[in-house]
Write an enzyme that holds these catalytic residues in place. Sequence first.
Site, PDB file in Angstrom:
ATOM      1  N   SER A  44       0.828  -1.205   0.000  1.00 20.61           N
ATOM      2  CA  SER A  44       0.000   0.000   0.000  1.00 20.61           C
ATOM      3  C   SER A  44       0.862   1.256   0.000  1.00 20.61           C
ATOM      4  O   SER A  44       0.467   2.280  -0.573  1.00 20.61           O
ATOM      5  CB  SER A  44      -0.976   0.012   1.173  1.00 20.61           C
ATOM      6  OG  SER A  44      -0.293  -0.102   2.399  1.00 20.61           O
ATOM      7  N   GLU A  45       2.071   1.208   0.614  1.00 25.66           N
ATOM      8  CA  GLU A  45       2.991   2.337   0.541  1.00 25.66           C
ATOM      9  C   GLU A  45       4.448   1.890   0.586  1.00 25.66           C
ATOM     10  O   GLU A  45       4.770   0.842   1.147  1.00 25.66           O
ATOM     11  CB  GLU A  45       2.758   3.346   1.682  1.00 25.66           C
ATOM     12  CG  GLU A  45       1.619   4.315   1.462  1.00 25.66           C
ATOM     13  CD  GLU A  45       0.389   3.972   2.266  1.00 25.66           C
ATOM     14  OE1 GLU A  45      -0.645   4.641   2.076  1.00 25.66           O
ATOM     15  OE2 GLU A  45       0.458   3.021   3.068  1.00 25.66           O
ATOM     16  N   VAL A  46       5.294   2.734   0.004  1.00 25.60           N
ATOM     17  CA  VAL A  46       6.750   2.619   0.067  1.00 25.60           C
ATOM     18  C   VAL A  46       7.280   3.990   0.456  1.00 25.60           C
ATOM     19  O   VAL A  46       6.773   5.020  -0.018  1.00 25.60           O
ATOM     20  CB  VAL A  46       7.343   2.186  -1.294  1.00 25.60           C
ATOM     21  CG1 VAL A  46       8.871   2.187  -1.249  1.00 25.60           C
ATOM     22  CG2 VAL A  46       6.828   0.810  -1.692  1.00 25.60           C
TER      23      VAL A  46
END
Length: 282
Positions: A44-46
């Site tokens: 969902s995020e980096v």
Amino acid sequence: MSPYLVYDVFTDRPFGGNQLAIFPDAEGLPQHRLQAIAAEFNFSEVTFVYPPDDLRHTARVRIFTPTMEIPFAGHPIIGTAIALVDAGFPPRMVLELGIGPIPCTVTDGRASFTTSVPLTRDATPEPSLVARVLGLTEAQIDLSVHAPVQAGLGLSFVIARLTDRAALSACQPDVAAMRDGASRHPGSFDFATLAYFVDGDGVHARMFAPLDGIPEDPATGSAAAALAALLRDVTGRPQDLTIRQGVDMGRPSLILARADAEGVTITGQAVRVMEGQLHVDA
């Protein structure tokens, strides 16, 4: 080659919570490849960590979903702060984000951050539309405390209170309805929807953002912050929420959210599960 770490966030054990890839030294990465790198991980995020613009601060952090850069998100802040402390940074830090500097504190694998960004309300989507988005009946949307609202602290979510835990488990998001919602109510996060149910002193929640490559998110700190701020706003009272998310998808998460006159504080744990090297050409 660029080293990266993977932490599971809002959990105290591997394979729970929300996965986060962290590039602790992103200066050598080509800027035009950051979005592609985030899509490659498909988390969902980096996060990509850089030296701070203001030398009084600890680091500058950029956050990418699989499809876009976003100014603020909870589990990337928690996970990145814990990763920096694990790497030897001091337990009190200030991270520069798209919404401004955020103070963080890490103690025994548990991180907290506070944001004083005010709650914004973008729209009040019709309950019938939100029900279609969640695959529920309109009667399963609880209007007793607040109607569905698109609101956030730098990143907006459609927030809908449900009538019971069974309704939350029954959610089956309709992507076509979500596209309809996004066209009617444009926001910073493509009609991402947080559904929740209050059970005694606890909150059970699920968050869906399929239009941004996130069919369901195991833990969403920015949505938890928005929910705490919203409930403080509508009730006029400080909020201390224990939010359980990810249970229905087999990645249980625990988020603590407090909203008071000072702002919103999010607290959670994180554990390292992987590390590796990225091979990418400029």
